[in-house]
Design a protein around this motif. Structure first.
Motif, PDB file in Angstrom:
ATOM      1  N   HIS A 162      55.673 -56.865 -32.330  1.00  0.00           N
ATOM      2  CA  HIS A 162      56.866 -56.129 -31.896  1.00  0.00           C
ATOM      3  C   HIS A 162      57.138 -56.418 -30.420  1.00  0.00           C
ATOM      4  CE1 HIS A 162      59.828 -53.001 -31.409  1.00  0.00           C
ATOM      5  NE2 HIS A 162      59.694 -52.612 -32.665  1.00  0.00           N
ATOM      6  N   PRO A 163      58.396 -56.789 -30.069  1.00  0.00           N
ATOM      7  CA  PRO A 163      58.688 -57.101 -28.671  1.00  0.00           C
ATOM      8  C   PRO A 163      58.706 -55.885 -27.755  1.00  0.00           C
ATOM      9  CG  PRO A 163      60.693 -57.179 -29.989  1.00  0.00           C
ATOM     10  CD  PRO A 163      59.566 -57.018 -30.958  1.00  0.00           C
ATOM     11  N   GLY A 164      58.795 -54.687 -28.331  1.00  0.00           N
ATOM     12  CA  GLY A 164      58.769 -53.457 -27.530  1.00  0.00           C
ATOM     13  C   GLY A 164      57.912 -52.411 -28.205  1.00  0.00           C
ATOM     14  N   PRO A 165      56.604 -52.617 -28.301  1.00  0.00           N
ATOM     15  CA  PRO A 165      55.750 -51.759 -29.134  1.00  0.00           C
ATOM     16  C   PRO A 165      55.319 -50.455 -28.493  1.00  0.00           C
ATOM     17  CG  PRO A 165      54.406 -53.436 -28.105  1.00  0.00           C
ATOM     18  CD  PRO A 165      55.835 -53.711 -27.687  1.00  0.00           C
ATOM     19  N   GLN A 166      55.722 -50.188 -27.245  1.00  0.00           N
ATOM     20  CA  GLN A 166      55.177 -49.032 -26.537  1.00  0.00           C
ATOM     21  C   GLN A 166      55.372 -47.739 -27.305  1.00  0.00           C
ATOM     22  OE1 GLN A 166      57.185 -51.438 -25.340  1.00  0.00           O
ATOM     23  NE2 GLN A 166      56.938 -51.759 -23.125  1.00  0.00           N
ATOM     24  N   PHE A 167      56.557 -47.541 -27.925  1.00  0.00           N
ATOM     25  CA  PHE A 167      56.831 -46.270 -28.610  1.00  0.00           C
ATOM     26  C   PHE A 167      55.926 -46.076 -29.814  1.00  0.00           C
ATOM     27  CE2 PHE A 167      59.262 -49.118 -31.245  1.00  0.00           C
ATOM     28  CZ  PHE A 167      59.354 -48.517 -32.495  1.00  0.00           C
ATOM     29  N   LEU A 168      55.372 -47.160 -30.368  1.00  0.00           N
ATOM     30  CA  LEU A 168      54.475 -47.058 -31.522  1.00  0.00           C
ATOM     31  C   LEU A 168      53.067 -46.609 -31.119  1.00  0.00           C
ATOM     32  CD1 LEU A 168      55.648 -50.251 -33.399  1.00  0.00           C
ATOM     33  CD2 LEU A 168      55.991 -47.887 -34.127  1.00  0.00           C
ATOM     34  N   PHE A 169      52.808 -46.557 -29.815  1.00  0.00           N
ATOM     35  CA  PHE A 169      51.515 -46.094 -29.306  1.00  0.00           C
ATOM     36  C   PHE A 169      51.685 -44.812 -28.488  1.00  0.00           C
ATOM     37  CE2 PHE A 169      51.028 -50.519 -30.248  1.00  0.00           C
ATOM     38  CZ  PHE A 169      49.721 -50.659 -30.683  1.00  0.00           C
ATOM     39  N   ALA A 170      52.875 -44.234 -28.544  1.00  0.00           N
ATOM     40  CA  ALA A 170      53.164 -43.012 -27.803  1.00  0.00           C
ATOM     41  C   ALA A 170      53.013 -41.790 -28.704  1.00  0.00           C
ATOM     42  CB  ALA A 170      54.586 -43.071 -27.237  1.00  0.00           C
ATOM     43  N   ARG A 171      53.090 -40.608 -28.085  1.00  0.00           N
ATOM     44  CA  ARG A 171      53.039 -39.372 -28.858  1.00  0.00           C
ATOM     45  C   ARG A 171      54.138 -39.393 -29.929  1.00  0.00           C
ATOM     46  NH1 ARG A 171      55.773 -34.461 -28.358  1.00  0.00           N
ATOM     47  NH2 ARG A 171      54.696 -32.724 -29.368  1.00  0.00           N
ATOM     48  N   GLY A 172      53.760 -39.030 -31.146  1.00  0.00           N
ATOM     49  CA  GLY A 172      54.692 -39.070 -32.261  1.00  0.00           C
ATOM     50  C   GLY A 172      54.574 -40.334 -33.071  1.00  0.00           C
ATOM     51  N   ALA A 173      53.669 -41.222 -32.684  1.00  0.00           N
ATOM     52  CA  ALA A 173      53.492 -42.464 -33.433  1.00  0.00           C
ATOM     53  C   ALA A 173      51.994 -42.730 -33.579  1.00  0.00           C
ATOM     54  CB  ALA A 173      54.219 -43.616 -32.737  1.00  0.00           C
ATOM     55  N   ARG A 209      48.311 -54.926 -24.652  1.00  0.00           N
ATOM     56  CA  ARG A 209      49.185 -55.965 -24.121  1.00  0.00           C
ATOM     57  C   ARG A 209      50.264 -56.331 -25.134  1.00  0.00           C
ATOM     58  NH1 ARG A 209      48.041 -59.104 -19.915  1.00  0.00           N
ATOM     59  NH2 ARG A 209      45.829 -58.542 -20.081  1.00  0.00           N
ATOM     60  N   ILE A 210      51.489 -56.522 -24.657  1.00  0.00           N
ATOM     61  CA  ILE A 210      52.580 -57.004 -25.492  1.00  0.00           C
ATOM     62  C   ILE A 210      52.406 -58.512 -25.684  1.00  0.00           C
ATOM     63  CG2 ILE A 210      55.086 -57.237 -25.709  1.00  0.00           C
ATOM     64  CD1 ILE A 210      55.325 -54.814 -23.829  1.00  0.00           C
ATOM     65  N   HIS A 211      52.506 -58.984 -26.914  1.00  0.00           N
ATOM     66  CA  HIS A 211      52.203 -60.387 -27.209  1.00  0.00           C
ATOM     67  C   HIS A 211      53.428 -61.240 -27.523  1.00  0.00           C
ATOM     68  CE1 HIS A 211      47.763 -60.098 -27.301  1.00  0.00           C
ATOM     69  NE2 HIS A 211      48.005 -58.845 -27.662  1.00  0.00           N
ATOM     70  N   THR A 212      54.600 -60.629 -27.663  1.00  0.00           N
ATOM     71  CA  THR A 212      55.775 -61.414 -28.027  1.00  0.00           C
ATOM     72  C   THR A 212      57.015 -60.840 -27.356  1.00  0.00           C
ATOM     73  OG1 THR A 212      57.011 -62.325 -29.915  1.00  0.00           O
ATOM     74  CG2 THR A 212      56.285 -60.047 -30.091  1.00  0.00           C
ATOM     75  N   GLY A 213      58.069 -61.637 -27.252  1.00  0.00           N
ATOM     76  CA  GLY A 213      59.316 -61.152 -26.692  1.00  0.00           C
ATOM     77  C   GLY A 213      59.446 -61.393 -25.203  1.00  0.00           C
ATOM     78  N   PHE A 220      50.621 -51.857 -21.383  1.00  0.00           N
ATOM     79  CA  PHE A 220      51.212 -50.529 -21.512  1.00  0.00           C
ATOM     80  C   PHE A 220      50.127 -49.536 -21.909  1.00  0.00           C
ATOM     81  CE2 PHE A 220      51.490 -52.521 -25.658  1.00  0.00           C
ATOM     82  CZ  PHE A 220      51.123 -51.517 -26.542  1.00  0.00           C
ATOM     83  N   ASP A 221      50.391 -48.262 -21.649  1.00  0.00           N
ATOM     84  CA  ASP A 221      49.418 -47.209 -21.927  1.00  0.00           C
ATOM     85  C   ASP A 221      49.442 -46.815 -23.404  1.00  0.00           C
ATOM     86  OD1 ASP A 221      48.639 -47.085 -19.259  1.00  0.00           O
ATOM     87  OD2 ASP A 221      50.154 -45.560 -18.777  1.00  0.00           O
ATOM     88  N   VAL A 222      48.264 -46.493 -23.931  1.00  0.00           N
ATOM     89  CA  VAL A 222      48.115 -45.995 -25.298  1.00  0.00           C
ATOM     90  C   VAL A 222      47.871 -44.492 -25.219  1.00  0.00           C
ATOM     91  CG1 VAL A 222      46.744 -46.102 -27.414  1.00  0.00           C
ATOM     92  CG2 VAL A 222      47.180 -48.194 -26.092  1.00  0.00           C
TER      93      VAL A 222
END
Length: 376
Positions: A162-173, A209-213, A220-222
């Motif tokens: 995912h080019p922007g995966p931060q929200f998938l590791f945030a609260r609610g995900a 770490r973001i790997h694509t995009g 980013f923080d988990v």
């Protein structure tokens, strides 16, 4: 409702493509407008799929012919956007999770009921012919009395693709609230409400770490556990264990098995609308303690396969027919309650009693349901 039912979409991110592809092909609904906080993104999606209007979320809510709002925003604003749609007099179909906390999500459901409006909540994979064929087989006794289930989703994590995966590791995900709804919704649809849950979790890497995009390489923080293991006890007496992980070198998704007094059944991936179904019969008497290899016996899949948007279609047809729809807000709230209870358990609460329940069993989808047949 008169056909076709007017639909507006809020959120033009990655998931909107599959919704737009399917909703623009169903004769019972008509997508009228796409809205997004980035107007150019909404315009691009509208032009790509032949939707006549585009704009902001407010433009969708103000559209006089929109009867149902499809909420495809990030989890953190699901309740806010859905509540605005209810206040505007629109029915709501929302991506999962329905909300992030019990209080605001319960208030959303109560407000919709008071306004005479419906809420539907993803996942709608439970309406697909794969899961429904297996559910009908279980209902008809293919495994005898269901006793317990096993579920597993293991992956290295969406930060790989995912080019922007931060929200998938945030609260609610995290794997629990991002992937858990598929599996827990399936289990609740089969067994009924969960009575109590226990869980343990871990977060081995606080930064990833973001790997694509365009921002590949950035850290980013988990914020949430990236591996969760659950034990579920259902009101009907069944049990289940489930593993959800973004930390596994072994890529293994879609494991969902139900074991009963007269056999076992392997269900399709709960994140898919169709798939292979098979069963295993119990062994007979063993001779000389030799345990023969057990053969998987195929179970036929029946029904028309489509994809996301099927739950919304069922909801608008259910409104017209004055019947319950399958993927209700009540179901979405109960699944959220189960997952939040699992989070609380993993934080040290031990077994947590799930306070919510369902007022009726989750309906079975008729074999003859055809998304492409005009019914309204």
């Amino acid at each position: 409702m008169s056909a076709p039912v007017g639909v507006g979409i809020i959120g033009a991110g990655v998931i909107s493509d599959t919704y737009l592809e399917n909703l623009t092909s169903f004769p019972d609904v008509e997508v009228l407008v796409v809205g997004d906080m980035i107007a150019d993104r909404a315009r691009a999606k509208a032009e790509q799929y032949g939707v006549p209007a585009w704009g902001t979320a407010d433009d969708v809510l103000a559209h006089p012919d929109v009867q149902v709002v499809v909420n495809l925003t990030i989890p953190a604003v699901h309740v806010e956007v859905s509540a605005a749609a209810i206040a505007a007099g629109k029915h709501v179909w929302t991506e999962k999770p329905l909300g992030l906390d019990r209080e605001s999500t319960a208030r959303l459901i109560a407000d919709a009921a008071a306004a005479g409006l419906r809420i539907g909540s993803a996942p709608d994979t439970i309406l697909g012919p794969g899961f429904q064929s297996a559910k009908r087989a279980i209902r008809d006794g293919i495994v005898g009395e269901p006793l317990f289930a096993q579920a597993s989703f293991q992956t290295q994590g969406p930060d790989l693709w995912h080019p922007g995966p931060q929200f998938l590791f945030a609260r609610g995900a995290g794997p629990l609230l991002d992937m858990g709804p598929y599996y827990v919704s399936a289990l609740v649809s089969l067994f009924g409400p969960v009575d109590r849950v226990a869980a343990i979790g871990s977060r081995p890497r606080p930064r990833r770490r973001i790997h694509t995009g365009p921002v590949a390489g950035e850290l980013f923080d988990v914020e949430v556990p990236t591996t969760m293991q659950l034990i579920l006890s259902f009101e009907g007496g069944q049990q289940a264990q489930a593993l959800f992980s973004f930390d596994s070198a072994l890529e293994r998704a879609g494991v969902l098995e139900v074991h009963g007094t007269e056999g076992s059944i392997f269900l399709p991936d709960p994140n898919h609308f169709e798939g292979e179904i098979s069963r295993i019969e119990p062994l007979g008497v063993l001779l000389d303690h030799v345990r023969p290899e057990q053969e998987r016996i195929a179970v036929a899949q029946e029904g028309v396969a489509v994809g996301r948007g099927l739950g919304l279609l069922d909801m608008v047809r259910a409104i017209a027919e004055d019947r319950p729809h399958v993927a209700t807000g009540e179901l979405g709230y109960h699944v959220l309650d189960v997952l939040l209870s699992a989070e609380e358990s993993a934080a040290g609460a031990g077994f947590v009693t799930v306070e919510s329940t369902l007022t009726a069993p989750v309906p079975v989808v008729p074999r003859e349901m055809d998304p492409f047949a005009r019914t309204l």
